[in-house]
Scaffold this motif. Structure first.
Motif, PDB file in Angstrom:
ATOM      1  N   SER A 114      -8.148   0.212  -5.853  1.00  0.00           N
ATOM      2  CA  SER A 114      -6.980  -0.593  -5.587  1.00  0.00           C
ATOM      3  C   SER A 114      -6.199  -1.332  -6.281  1.00  0.00           C
ATOM      4  O   SER A 114      -5.113  -2.051  -6.403  1.00  0.00           O
TER       5      SER A 114
ATOM      6  N   GLU B  71       0.976  -1.254   0.150  1.00  0.00           N
ATOM      7  CA  GLU B  71       0.031   0.197   0.094  1.00  0.00           C
ATOM      8  C   GLU B  71       0.796   1.170  -0.128  1.00  0.00           C
ATOM      9  O   GLU B  71       0.500   2.312  -0.200  1.00  0.00           O
TER      10      GLU B  71
ATOM     11  N   TYR C 136       1.055   1.368  -6.314  1.00  0.00           N
ATOM     12  CA  TYR C 136      -0.203   1.245  -5.533  1.00  0.00           C
ATOM     13  C   TYR C 136      -0.957   2.622  -5.236  1.00  0.00           C
ATOM     14  O   TYR C 136      -1.937   2.845  -5.239  1.00  0.00           O
ATOM     15  N   ARG C 137       0.062   3.538  -4.803  1.00  0.00           N
ATOM     16  CA  ARG C 137      -0.710   4.856  -4.212  1.00  0.00           C
ATOM     17  C   ARG C 137      -1.164   5.529  -5.630  1.00  0.00           C
ATOM     18  O   ARG C 137      -2.351   6.128  -5.316  1.00  0.00           O
TER      19      ARG C 137
ATOM     20  N   THR D 299      -4.656   3.804  -6.422  1.00  0.00           N
ATOM     21  CA  THR D 299      -5.582   4.307  -5.538  1.00  0.00           C
ATOM     22  C   THR D 299      -6.159   5.603  -5.683  1.00  0.00           C
ATOM     23  O   THR D 299      -7.430   5.963  -5.669  1.00  0.00           O
TER      24      THR D 299
END
Length: 524
Positions: free
Chosen positions: A258, A242, A247-248, A251
């Motif tokens: 995600s 995360e 991933y950031r 998102t």
């Protein structure tokens, strides 16, 4: 078919890696000469200094000392996708991996995520079984066509075909592997230095397949810890998935999403990328505009010769003409140690590329020509997307069967996704033929090595075609450089090194050294 845990062995390693690392660090400031690992534990004071130096060098990022220890692993029951995505996505390793080009894949030899159950597991296994069966069926279908193509090249061998069934079978396997899923197991030797192992531990949770990565890296670290717990104890904690930049982004960009699988976004990207390539494997997109001048000036600087004394054309010949620079004809590839050859480091080229996963798995082994490879499912637009081998496109029956099989593979993949399957697991169901769209670049010295190797007619088909695209583009912007780069047999001819072909029994059957680059063409 059930999930099998990866099998990791630490076959060999440097003795006492932690104390070796710190001894090398302390030697940099030692007035007593070289300090040995044993000196790090010779007294309480030595232990105190060792731990202080270890902590300070680690904190400050002075980490070349951690490169001295080396670890040799054997890995089994790991997926091809994991190897491509993680183990081979950086320069600092060495691997020897079983070849899908020459070794038939065994049935039920595929990665199955341990957490899958119920209907999702059924759909996953159905997809694996379908692709596996397609592979074996296509191997059989290919035989007649591959045999005909083989004897078109090796005409004298057609009189006794039984003798040549082994190489013909290998060609069938090489083409049929495009149907195999990325979850196919592999086994390999994998050697890294200690600093790379630190980085593996830190990044084990990154895309594309963090679950499998964590299992494998945890086992590698566990084996090293049995040998030297001190070396492992100083490793940083892994970054959570995360917290990774990729991933950031997913998102934040997709709201609460995600997952990297966004087919509508991928459709736009794929269309833009492919339209720009216009059917090519590779396209030159950036280069050192004054490359000939820089190359010539670099040679003069190495030799301490003025521009007036050594013309640009003559300087370039000193480094690129195999009759002048014999290092270019050597199979040892010692050019990085040759002063004149190192002039090529100062010239750079970048390419936009689209080749299959199976081709890129070989292409990325040219570690000094690095590429920015994708979070894979971010490029999947939810529809069949694959590379067609040249021999398949030549014969209508082969192409029709191949496309039918591919449609089935992607239909099974989509059924898994539509039922709620994780994109991480869906990645394993993509076929080897799935295109990798990325950018790749490097300096002329390492590109020269790659082009020399990959314009050989024995090179993997797509990498061969991509290399031809790249050299033809190079000839348009820097003809004075490009004219010196062709297949290894041509380069050996220019350097008067015999035999011209260095492949021995694996001679491709074509006198490539007599051909111009524009005439390079092959079906197999």
């Amino acid at each position: 078919m059930e999930n099998q845990d990866p099998i990791v062995q630490l076959l060999d390693s440097t003795k006492d890696p932690f104390n070796l690392s710190i001894a090398s660090a302390r030697t940099c400031y030692s007035s007593k000469g070289i300090l040995l690992p044993s000196d790090m534990v010779s007294s309480e004071k030595s232990l105190e200094i060792r731990d202080k130096v270890a902590k300070s060098t680690k904190k400050a990022g002075h980490l070349t000392t951690r490169q001295h220890p080396h670890f040799i692993f054997t890995l089994d029951k790991v997926s091809r996708q994991f190897v491509w995505s993680f183990l081979h996505s950086h320069p600092y390793y060495n691997s020897e991996q079983v070849s899908q080009r020459y070794v038939e894949v065994k049935k039920e030899n595929y990665y199955v995520p341990a957490s899958l159950s119920g209907r999702l597991k059924e759909l996953y296994l159905e997809a694996i079984d379908y692709a596996s069966n397609a592979y074996f069926e296509f191997v059989e279908l290919l035989h007649h066509f591959i045999q005909d193509e083989y004897f078109l090249v090796y005409k004298a061998r057609a009189s006794y075909p039984e003798k040549w069934q082994a190489p013909i079978k290998k060609k069938c396997l090489e083409v049929a592997r495009y149907l195999l899923p990325l979850g196919t197991y592999t086994y390999l030797y994998h050697s890294v230095n200690g600093l790379t192992l630190h980085r593996y531990h830190r990044l084990m949770n990154s895309f594309n397949v963090p679950e499998e990565q964590k299992k494998v890296i945890d086992l590698m670290i566990e084996k090293v810890k049995e040998s030297d717990p001190l070396y492992v104890n100083e490793m940083d904690d892994p970054i959570p998935l995360e917290d990774t930049a990729e991933y950031r982004f997913f998102t934040e960009f997709y709201g609460n999403a995600s997952e990297e699988y966004q087919p509508e976004s991928a459709k736009t990207f794929v269309r833009e990328f492919d339209e720009d390539l216009d059917g090519r494997y590779s396209k030159l997109v950036s280069y050192s505009a004054n490359a000939p001048e820089i190359l010539a000036s670099s040679v003069r600087a190495i030799l301490g010769i003025s521009k007036q004394s050594l013309k640009e054309e003559d300087a370039i010949r000193l480094v690129l003409d195999p009759s002048k620079n014999k290092h270019l004809t050597s199979t040892l590839n010692e050019t990085t140690l040759s002063p004149i050859s190192r002039a090529m480091f100062n010239v750079h080229y970048s390419f936009k590329k689209r080749i299959s996963h199976t081709a890129d798995s070989q292409d990325q082994r040219h570690r000094m020509v690095p590429g920015s490879r994708p979070v894979l499912l971010s490029q999947y637009a939810g529809m069949p997307d694959y590379i067609v081998p040249k021999v398949v496109s030549k014969y209508a029956q082969l192409e029709e069967t191949y496309r039918t099989k591919m449609d089935g593979i992607f239909k099974k993949l989509n059924a898994f996704l539509e039922a709620g399957g994780k994109s991480e697991y869906a990645t394993y169901l993509l076929p080897n033929a799935f295109p990798i769209r990325f950018y790749e670049g490097g300096d002329l010295l390492n590109l020269h090595h790659k082009w020399r190797a990959r314009t050989c007619y024995n090179a993997q088909e797509e990498i061969f075609q991509a290399s031809i695209n790249e050299l033809l583009d190079l000839s348009k912007v820097h003809p004075e450089i490009a004219k010196w780069i062709k297949a290894p047999c041509w380069i050996r001819l220019q350097g008067d090194v015999k035999p011209y072909c260095p492949e021995g029994d694996h001679y491709c059957g074509t006198q490539v050294w007599k051909r111009e680059l524009t005439d390079y063409d092959r079906t197999l």
